[in-house]
Design an enzyme around this catalytic site. Structure first.
Site, PDB file in Angstrom:
ATOM      1  N   LYS A  13       0.732  -1.245   0.005  1.00 14.01           N
ATOM      2  CA  LYS A  13      -0.134  -0.049   0.065  1.00 14.01           C
ATOM      3  C   LYS A  13       0.754   1.158  -0.035  1.00 14.01           C
ATOM      4  O   LYS A  13       0.695   2.162  -0.843  1.00 14.01           O
ATOM      5  CB  LYS A  13      -0.909   0.188   1.188  1.00 14.01           C
ATOM      6  CG  LYS A  13      -1.609  -1.035   1.464  1.00 14.01           C
ATOM      7  CD  LYS A  13      -2.919  -1.014   2.685  1.00 14.01           C
ATOM      8  CE  LYS A  13      -2.103  -0.963   3.838  1.00 14.01           C
ATOM      9  NZ  LYS A  13      -1.380  -2.331   4.094  1.00 14.01           N
ATOM     10  N   ARG A  87      -9.973   0.709   8.595  1.00  8.41           N
ATOM     11  CA  ARG A  87      -9.699  -0.482   8.674  1.00  8.41           C
ATOM     12  C   ARG A  87     -10.763  -1.362   9.557  1.00  8.41           C
ATOM     13  O   ARG A  87     -10.666  -2.574   9.756  1.00  8.41           O
ATOM     14  CB  ARG A  87      -8.158  -0.838   9.726  1.00  8.41           C
ATOM     15  CG  ARG A  87      -7.184  -0.781   8.902  1.00  8.41           C
ATOM     16  CD  ARG A  87      -6.161  -0.953  10.160  1.00  8.41           C
ATOM     17  NE  ARG A  87      -5.002  -0.082   9.492  1.00  8.41           N
ATOM     18  CZ  ARG A  87      -3.678  -0.515   9.325  1.00  8.41           C
ATOM     19  NH1 ARG A  87      -3.300  -2.035   9.529  1.00  8.41           N
ATOM     20  NH2 ARG A  87      -2.721  -0.041   8.926  1.00  8.41           N
ATOM     21  N   ARG A 122      11.851  -5.496   4.903  1.00  4.59           N
ATOM     22  CA  ARG A 122      11.613  -4.128   4.777  1.00  4.59           C
ATOM     23  C   ARG A 122      12.329  -3.459   5.835  1.00  4.59           C
ATOM     24  O   ARG A 122      12.581  -3.725   7.131  1.00  4.59           O
ATOM     25  CB  ARG A 122       9.919  -3.984   5.002  1.00  4.59           C
ATOM     26  CG  ARG A 122       9.687  -2.499   5.182  1.00  4.59           C
ATOM     27  CD  ARG A 122       8.197  -2.342   5.056  1.00  4.59           C
ATOM     28  NE  ARG A 122       7.665  -2.632   6.269  1.00  4.59           N
ATOM     29  CZ  ARG A 122       6.273  -2.638   6.227  1.00  4.59           C
ATOM     30  NH1 ARG A 122       5.482  -2.015   5.410  1.00  4.59           N
ATOM     31  NH2 ARG A 122       5.648  -3.135   7.495  1.00  4.59           N
ATOM     32  N   ARG A 152      11.036  -1.820  11.243  1.00  5.28           N
ATOM     33  CA  ARG A 152       9.776  -1.636  12.112  1.00  5.28           C
ATOM     34  C   ARG A 152       9.671  -2.691  13.117  1.00  5.28           C
ATOM     35  O   ARG A 152       9.840  -3.789  12.837  1.00  5.28           O
ATOM     36  CB  ARG A 152       8.402  -1.545  11.166  1.00  5.28           C
ATOM     37  CG  ARG A 152       8.116  -0.037  10.697  1.00  5.28           C
ATOM     38  CD  ARG A 152       6.966   0.053   9.709  1.00  5.28           C
ATOM     39  NE  ARG A 152       5.791  -0.771  10.148  1.00  5.28           N
ATOM     40  CZ  ARG A 152       4.651  -0.726   9.356  1.00  5.28           C
ATOM     41  NH1 ARG A 152       4.687  -0.186   8.257  1.00  5.28           N
ATOM     42  NH2 ARG A 152       3.543  -1.483   9.880  1.00  5.28           N
ATOM     43  N   ARG A 163      -0.954  -9.402  13.106  1.00  2.00           N
ATOM     44  CA  ARG A 163      -1.494  -8.296  12.058  1.00  2.00           C
ATOM     45  C   ARG A 163      -2.236  -9.124  10.867  1.00  2.00           C
ATOM     46  O   ARG A 163      -3.127  -8.609  10.542  1.00  2.00           O
ATOM     47  CB  ARG A 163      -0.420  -7.508  11.323  1.00  2.00           C
ATOM     48  CG  ARG A 163       0.245  -6.661  12.588  1.00  2.00           C
ATOM     49  CD  ARG A 163       1.751  -5.957  12.109  1.00  2.00           C
ATOM     50  NE  ARG A 163       1.782  -5.337  10.886  1.00  2.00           N
ATOM     51  CZ  ARG A 163       2.671  -5.226  10.231  1.00  2.00           C
ATOM     52  NH1 ARG A 163       4.006  -5.650  10.687  1.00  2.00           N
ATOM     53  NH2 ARG A 163       2.496  -4.270   9.186  1.00  2.00           N
TER      54      ARG A 163
END
Ligand code: AP5
Ligand code: MG
Length: 207
Positions: A13, A87, A122, A152, A163
């Site tokens: 996203k 969400r 990431r 992160r 998640r």
């Protein structure tokens, strides 16, 4: 143009949103990015959100809705792209209640196994929200500022699993909710290179 980009954690996203906003002159509103800046600044919102984010839980609706309404009030009349919001159905209803009309919802579809690989490598530049992956960007500094990239905290494998579970249980049903609304809803494959995914999205945005 008022667009929402939906998709699982790690679906791409943010990667796509940054490019779309640059091309189409949209304001990028990522609730995840906004929250991480609040956490880093030890603000009241940051303190309230940090424990939820660390565990991969959703931050309570009231906190998120208040934060996004505050940002949207400052946007002016230009177009925007919402990334990571809404969400929950309650969050989507808050947009309607505020009279905010959405033109398009883009849902990026990526299988969980691919997501796990994407999130494990990431790295991000915290101040700007720019996103990298160690496979394609092994030098761990930001291209533009030269500042270090960080991993992160919620990209640890156990938190990612949480998640994903929450995404499938709570956020994915939003697609059915938006299906009933008078707007354009596009399901787009998030597989392939970021470039390939971008071409697919650009095609539906320009239609
Ligand atoms: P948030 O920051 O929004 O996280 P997320 O939705 O879990 O999504 P991500 O940012 O992890 O993934 P992404 O889809 O943006 O993927 P990216 O482009 O980075 O939210 C974090 C937390 O904040 C939540 O868990 C929650 O606690 C809280 N929160 C936020 N909003 C909330 C809300 N509305 N309500 C309640 N709580 C909220 O890409 C991932 C990786 O893949 C990168 O390394 C990238 O380089 C790579 N990549 C991207 N595209 C490709 C491609 N096509 N091929 C190969 N690699 C790719
Ligand atoms: Mg993101």
């Amino acid at each position: 143009m008022r667009v929402i980009i939906l998709g699982a954690p790690g679906a791409g996203k943010g990667t796509q949103a940054l490019r779309l906003c640059e091309t189409f002159g949209l304001s990028h509103l990522s609730t995840g990015d906004l929250l991480r800046v609040e956490v880093a600044a030890n603000s009241l919102i940051g303190e309230q959100a940090a424990a939820f984010m660390k565990q991969g839980q959703l931050v309570p609706n009231a906190l998120i809705i208040g934060m996004i309404q505050d940002r949207m009030a400052r946007l002016g009349s230009g177009g925007f792209l919402l990334d990571g919001f809404p969400r929950t159905v309650e969050q989507a209803e808050s947009l309607e209640a505020a009279g905010i009309v959405i033109d398009q919802v883009i849902s990026l579809q990526v299988p969980d196994a691919v997501i796990i690989q994407r999130l494990s490598g990431r790295r991000i530049h915290l101040a700007s929200g720019r996103i990298y992956h160690i496979d394609s960007h092994p030098i761990l500094v930001d291209d533009q500022s030269g500042e270090p990239l960080v991993q992160r905290e919620d990209d640890q494998a156990d938190v990612v699993a949480n998640r994903l579970k929450i995404y499938h249980q709570i956020t994915e049903p939003l697609m059915d909710w938006y299906q009933q609304k008078p707007l354009k809803l596009s399901r787009i494959s998030g597989l392939g290179t970021a470039e390939e995914v971008y071409s697919r999205i650009e095609a539906v945005v320009q239609e």
